[in-house]
Design a protein around this motif. Structure first.
Motif, PDB file in Angstrom:
ATOM      1  N   LYS A  10      43.543  52.271  31.892  1.00 31.90           N
ATOM      2  CA  LYS A  10      43.691  50.838  31.649  1.00 31.90           C
ATOM      3  C   LYS A  10      43.715  50.516  30.148  1.00 31.90           C
ATOM      4  N   TYR A  50      48.650  44.479  42.228  1.00 25.13           N
ATOM      5  CA  TYR A  50      47.356  44.042  42.772  1.00 25.13           C
ATOM      6  C   TYR A  50      47.520  42.927  43.812  1.00 25.13           C
ATOM      7  N   PHE A  58      38.835  36.846  41.082  1.00 24.43           N
ATOM      8  CA  PHE A  58      39.008  37.596  39.830  1.00 24.43           C
ATOM      9  C   PHE A  58      40.464  37.963  39.543  1.00 24.43           C
ATOM     10  N   LEU A  62      42.062  39.653  36.187  1.00 23.69           N
ATOM     11  CA  LEU A  62      42.494  41.036  36.352  1.00 23.69           C
ATOM     12  C   LEU A  62      43.920  41.219  35.814  1.00 23.69           C
ATOM     13  N   ILE A 110      33.521  45.113  34.588  1.00 25.56           N
ATOM     14  CA  ILE A 110      34.221  45.375  35.850  1.00 25.56           C
ATOM     15  C   ILE A 110      35.740  45.232  35.697  1.00 25.56           C
ATOM     16  N   ASP A 111      36.203  44.392  34.769  1.00 24.75           N
ATOM     17  CA  ASP A 111      37.650  44.325  34.510  1.00 24.75           C
ATOM     18  C   ASP A 111      38.069  45.432  33.552  1.00 24.75           C
ATOM     19  N   ASN A 113      37.416  48.426  33.004  1.00 24.17           N
ATOM     20  CA  ASN A 113      36.685  49.556  33.597  1.00 24.17           C
ATOM     21  C   ASN A 113      37.446  50.885  33.478  1.00 24.17           C
ATOM     22  N   HIS A 116      41.964  53.079  36.983  1.00 28.10           N
ATOM     23  CA  HIS A 116      42.199  52.734  38.383  1.00 28.10           C
ATOM     24  C   HIS A 116      42.562  54.006  39.121  1.00 28.10           C
TER      25      HIS A 116
HETATM   26  P1  CMP Z   1      40.783  48.587  40.319  1.00 31.77           P
HETATM   27  O1  CMP Z   1      40.377  49.871  40.948  1.00 31.77           O
HETATM   28  O2  CMP Z   1      41.871  48.640  39.324  1.00 31.77           O
HETATM   29  O3  CMP Z   1      41.181  47.549  41.479  1.00 31.77           O
HETATM   30  C1  CMP Z   1      41.047  46.160  41.330  1.00 31.77           C
HETATM   31  C2  CMP Z   1      40.301  45.778  40.078  1.00 31.77           C
HETATM   32  O4  CMP Z   1      39.790  44.458  40.042  1.00 31.77           O
HETATM   33  C3  CMP Z   1      39.093  46.652  39.909  1.00 31.77           C
HETATM   34  O5  CMP Z   1      39.482  47.957  39.587  1.00 31.77           O
HETATM   35  C4  CMP Z   1      38.313  45.887  38.837  1.00 31.77           C
HETATM   36  O6  CMP Z   1      38.714  46.265  37.517  1.00 31.77           O
HETATM   37  C5  CMP Z   1      38.760  44.438  39.054  1.00 31.77           C
HETATM   38  N1  CMP Z   1      37.680  43.578  39.535  1.00 31.77           N
HETATM   39  C6  CMP Z   1      37.197  42.489  38.902  1.00 31.77           C
HETATM   40  N2  CMP Z   1      36.241  41.907  39.583  1.00 31.77           N
HETATM   41  C7  CMP Z   1      36.072  42.626  40.721  1.00 31.77           C
HETATM   42  C8  CMP Z   1      35.204  42.523  41.857  1.00 31.77           C
HETATM   43  N3  CMP Z   1      34.298  41.563  41.973  1.00 31.77           N
HETATM   44  N4  CMP Z   1      35.328  43.454  42.826  1.00 31.77           N
HETATM   45  C9  CMP Z   1      36.250  44.452  42.740  1.00 31.77           C
HETATM   46  N5  CMP Z   1      37.099  44.589  41.683  1.00 31.77           N
HETATM   47  C10 CMP Z   1      36.999  43.694  40.692  1.00 31.77           C
END
Ligand code: CMP
Length: 141
Positions: A10, A50, A58, A62, A110-111, A113, A116
């Motif tokens: 990412k 997505y 979110f 995202l 969490i964003d 992160n 993926h």
């Molecule tokens: P990813 O595996 O790329 O899939 C969806 C993405 O949404 C996730 O990783 C996170 O980076 C982002 N995301 C943000 N908030 C949330 C949440 N509450 N639950 C799950 N994914 C989230």
């Protein structure tokens, strides 16, 4: 079984200059990178990827994050590749990710992160096809 999974480094991890460190973890775990490219996502491409999250609160953040800078997209092949890649990444929320995982070591939120990875073989097939043509896949057999 030998599987293929789809992976994204990412924008946060690309900006941190840790593409190679993350690729090295895939390789050390026995996964082969059989396709790879750097791309700048736009709203349409990221939103389509997505789409299953389109109604989640979110979603806007995202897509905003995923278009904030270039990403690396890659296809990983190897024994149990889907689960192996998810184990290497750790929990979606880096605060919950186990020590030594990609998200524990490189991610901030969490964003933002770091990575993926496909959550199933079915998602993997769909996600691979979303970014790569068959001719771009280079399995070594
Ligand atoms: P990813 O595996 O790329 O899939 C969806 C993405 O949404 C996730 O990783 C996170 O980076 C982002 N995301 C943000 N908030 C949330 C949440 N509450 N639950 C799950 N994914 C989230």
């Amino acid at each position: 079984a030998i599987e293929r999974t789809f992976s994204i480094v990412k924008p946060d991890a690309v900006a941190k200059n840790v593409i190679g460190e993350i690729y090295s973890r895939f390789e050390k775990a026995g996964l082969q990178i059989i396709a790879s490219k750097m791309i700048q996502l736009d709203d349409e491409k990221a939103g389509g990827f997505y789409a299953e999250h389109a109604e989640r609160p979110f979603f806007k953040d995202l897509v905003g994050f995923m278009t904030s800078g270039p990403v690396m997209v890659q296809v990983l092949e190897g024994e149990g590749a889907v689960l192996k890649n998810r184990d290497l990444m750790g929990a979606t929320n880096p605060k919950e990710a186990e020590a030594g995982t990609i998200r524990a070591d490189f991610a901030e939120s969490i964003d933002a992160n770091a990575a993926h990875g496909s959550d199933s073989l079915e998602s993997a097939a769909r996600e691979i096809a979303y970014f790569f043509s068959d001719a771009e896949l280079c399995p070594r057999g």
